[in-house]
Each structure stands twice: as C-alpha cells, then as structure tokens.
Scaffold this active site. Sequence first.
Site, PDB file in Angstrom:
ATOM      1  N   LYS A   1       0.860  -1.193   0.000  1.00 15.42           N
ATOM      2  CA  LYS A   1       0.000   0.000   0.000  1.00 15.42           C
ATOM      3  C   LYS A   1       0.892   1.237   0.000  1.00 15.42           C
ATOM      4  CE  LYS A   1      -3.820   0.416   2.484  1.00 15.42           C
ATOM      5  NZ  LYS A   1      -4.602   0.411   3.759  1.00 15.42           N
TER       6      LYS A   1
HETATM    7  O1  LIG Z   1      -6.462   2.452   5.142  1.00 14.26           O
HETATM    8  C1  LIG Z   1      -7.527   3.077   5.048  1.00 14.26           C
HETATM    9  C2  LIG Z   1      -8.558   3.083   6.067  1.00 14.26           C
HETATM   10  O2  LIG Z   1      -9.697   2.377   5.630  1.00 14.26           O
HETATM   11  C3  LIG Z   1      -8.898   4.462   6.537  1.00 14.26           C
HETATM   12  O3  LIG Z   1      -9.950   4.344   7.422  1.00 14.26           O
HETATM   13  P1  LIG Z   1     -10.277   5.458   8.521  1.00 14.26           P
HETATM   14  O4  LIG Z   1     -10.793   6.651   7.813  1.00 14.26           O
HETATM   15  O5  LIG Z   1     -11.296   4.810   9.398  1.00 14.26           O
HETATM   16  O6  LIG Z   1      -8.990   5.741   9.242  1.00 14.26           O
END
Ligand SMILES: O=C[C@H](O)COP(=O)(O)O
Length: 227
Positions: free
Chosen positions: A87
């Site tokens: 990622k």
């Molecule tokens: O890696 C990405 C996540 O789904 C971000 O989620 P979040 O907005 O809950 O931190």
Amino acid sequence: MKYLLDTANLDEIRELSEYLPIAGVTSNPTIVKREGAVPFFAHMREIRTIIGSLRPLHIQVTARNYDGMMRDAEAVFRHVDEKVFIKVPVDFAGVKVIKALKRQGANVTATAVYGMDQAFIALEAGADCIAPYFNRMEALGVDAANVIGSIAGIINHYGYETEILAASFKQPAQIDRAILAGAHSVTVSPNILREIFAKKVVTDAIQVFADDWSDLYGGKMLTELDE
Ligand SMILES: O=C[C@H](O)COP(=O)(O)O
C-alpha cells in the site's frame, strides 16, 4: 464484489474470516497501532497464515520518501512474502514508488485517495488497486459515491485492469453506496461489518421465528422431532 477486513486484530481476522466471505486483509500504521507495538513482521506473517496464500494481504509502507518506501517494500517482501499488496499513499513520491514497484512486477495498492485527481494518476501509474477514503471524503463534503462512480467509469472506458478498493467506512450504508457506485471491493473494520447483522429489525425478526417454533413444538429443536 469483495469484502476485505480493515484490521490487524488476529482474533477478529480468525473469527470473521471463518463466518463471512472475507477476501483479504488490509491495514495501515494507524490500524496496526491499535494492536500495540506487536512484532510487526511476525504479526503480518500470522495474518498470512490465517487467510492463506490465495487471499490478498495489503501492507502499507511507512517511509516518507521514494528510497525509504522502496526499502519498506523490500522488507515486506523479505519478511512476509512477495505476494503482499504494497500500500503506497498517493503523494508525489508515492507515484514514483507505484511506477517502480509495478516495473518489478509487485502487487500495488494506491491509498490515501481523497479525490479523482489522485486516482487518475494512480491508474496511469499502474496501481492494481486504488483505495478511495469514503468516510473521510464525506467528512470534507465531497460526494464520495460520485468520486467512486467516476473512477469506475474511467476504468471501464479505458480498459484499465485496476480495481477500486473502497476504504474508510463508518456506517454500513456507506459500504452499500460504494459498491453501488462501482467499487470492486470494500475494506471494512470488524465493528462496521458486525453492525450489518445487529440491526434490531433483523434480530427481532429472527427471534420471532425462534419463539414461534418453540410455541409450536413445546421448545423442541427441529432435530428433536420424531421422523
Ligand atoms: O487504510 C484506510 C482506512 O480504511 C482508513 O480508514 P479510517 O478513515 O477509518 O482511518
């Protein structure tokens, strides 16, 4: 359409991947932080053992520049395996990393996507997956479903093989909207997935079935009835 788990919690991954049709696991440094300072690579290898080698595991780089992110990716390949989806946040340096990793034949997920502009560049850089942040966009007043729909439209129009892996959900209804807009996959935290089944109308309906059965046959289970 695929559901991935957005967590690094081993118990949750074990249980939810046993019960639900879970296609893989994603995490980022914030998600890993919730588990405490675990031995990182051993923890990721354990997740790999739980989900097996066929389901994708996405692990995020943590360095802030090109050389550092490339070294992060190499460390992940060495200590976990070479099938991991790396990622990479879509910033200026991240795009160079995406291009370089794709030249090496690695699996790459473009993350921290808040709009079409980043997504379109990540598409052209060759990312396998693009992760638009649904809730975070909505919190900024951006029409997240429209962003996903537009990315999906461009993917279809030009024939990119990239998939949309929508992320950042705070309510089940957001997942529905992401899928309907054209997300190929969604990555969801365990608590939001559990919320889908905890709706009172659903639990009440199932309880009425159980009560009616019990009234009818004096509390006997279906398997306890005579032939
Ligand atoms: O890696 C990405 C996540 O789904 C971000 O989620 P979040 O907005 O809950 O931190």
